[in-house]
Enzyme design. Sequence first.
Site, PDB file in Angstrom:
ATOM      1  N   SER A 183     -11.046   8.073 -13.958  1.00  0.00           N
ATOM      2  CA  SER A 183      -9.838   7.868 -13.164  1.00  0.00           C
ATOM      3  C   SER A 183      -8.995   6.654 -13.559  1.00  0.00           C
ATOM      4  O   SER A 183      -7.879   6.497 -13.077  1.00  0.00           O
ATOM      5  CB  SER A 183     -10.198   7.761 -11.675  1.00  0.00           C
ATOM      6  OG  SER A 183     -10.986   6.624 -11.421  1.00  0.00           O
ATOM      7  N   LYS A 209      -8.431   4.204  -2.576  1.00  0.00           N
ATOM      8  CA  LYS A 209      -7.813   3.393  -3.632  1.00  0.00           C
ATOM      9  C   LYS A 209      -6.508   2.764  -3.163  1.00  0.00           C
ATOM     10  O   LYS A 209      -6.164   1.653  -3.574  1.00  0.00           O
ATOM     11  CB  LYS A 209      -7.613   4.245  -4.882  1.00  0.00           C
ATOM     12  CG  LYS A 209      -8.928   4.620  -5.538  1.00  0.00           C
ATOM     13  CD  LYS A 209      -8.758   5.434  -6.799  1.00  0.00           C
ATOM     14  CE  LYS A 209     -10.127   5.723  -7.428  1.00  0.00           C
ATOM     15  NZ  LYS A 209     -10.026   6.463  -8.698  1.00  0.00           N
TER      16      LYS A 209
END
Length: 338
Positions: free
Chosen positions: A233, A278
């Site tokens: 990611s 996040k």
Amino acid sequence: MRNKYFLRSFIIAAVIILLSSFYYLPYYVSKPGMAKELEPIINVENGYDEQGSFMLTTVRMGRANIYSYAIAKLSKYQEIYPVEAIRKENETDEEYNVRQLHLMATSKLSAIETAYKKANIAIYYHYNGVFVLNVMPGMPADGKLKAGDRIFKVDGNEFDSSEQFIKYVSGKKEGDEVNFTIERNQKISEAKIPLKVLKETGKVGVGISLVDDKEMDVQPKVTIDSKDIGGPSAGLMFSLEIYNQLVEEDLTKGYPIAGTGTIDSDGKVGPIGGIEQKIVAADKAGAAVFFAPNEEGAKDSNYRAAVKTAKDIKTKMKIVPVDTFDEAVNYLENMKAK
């Protein structure tokens, strides 16, 4: 007497709590991780400095015990996933960790490719073989190969790609023995393994999933010290940091910039898990901009989930949708300097 009773009860309760914390449920719990500056861990030889920063964002993921499960149930930005949503069928903890580290390695290669192509710098490749990601139980490779093994010869032959490797093996018949030359823990050994028809593909094989092991030769040289960070990611943010050190213009414009998303060698940005956590991590780190995978405008895209979370936590951080590396670069080039 009463004090002894209470002390004994306290010790028994403490032991029960301690032991029960090691009893894992069939779930994983994820929670907001950190936003980590990339300039200290990515170094392009004689690269340009930046006034702001690019940051990768992470989630903390771990097996759930009864306490972490209960806390996650009560927490807004912690998620609970069944084991099968995180690990592949029959995948061990060791194989899962190996897969995550190799996904990170592949992500770094794609980030380097994307950044150097954008900077019009030549890239040269060297193929080293394939890495074993996992071994299917009950198949011929079970007990002979392990996750993390590097196969660099088959029947004494070296190959230029995993496609050639697979084509060579699948061209044989069930029952044929194939000799693999492998590297494990920096030691070289050989393993003779008979081939078997795989139910999933109808082709012969030994029952492994694999990924290319290749190196890139670029000038100026680049190093990425990702240590034990796993998964793909961080690809987009890796590519932005590398590119920013390759070119004279500082794309950060003095701002702390976070984001997430996979990257392929063509610069396409892909979706990731844990976007909500996040966003929380990036906001706590003081990011001004957050790049989120747009998924070509899909209704359930990472970008839409990121915007929803950003509104919920009342962050001033700008959420920017991107489908490609070029879109992120264009946004930064047009951004006003701080």
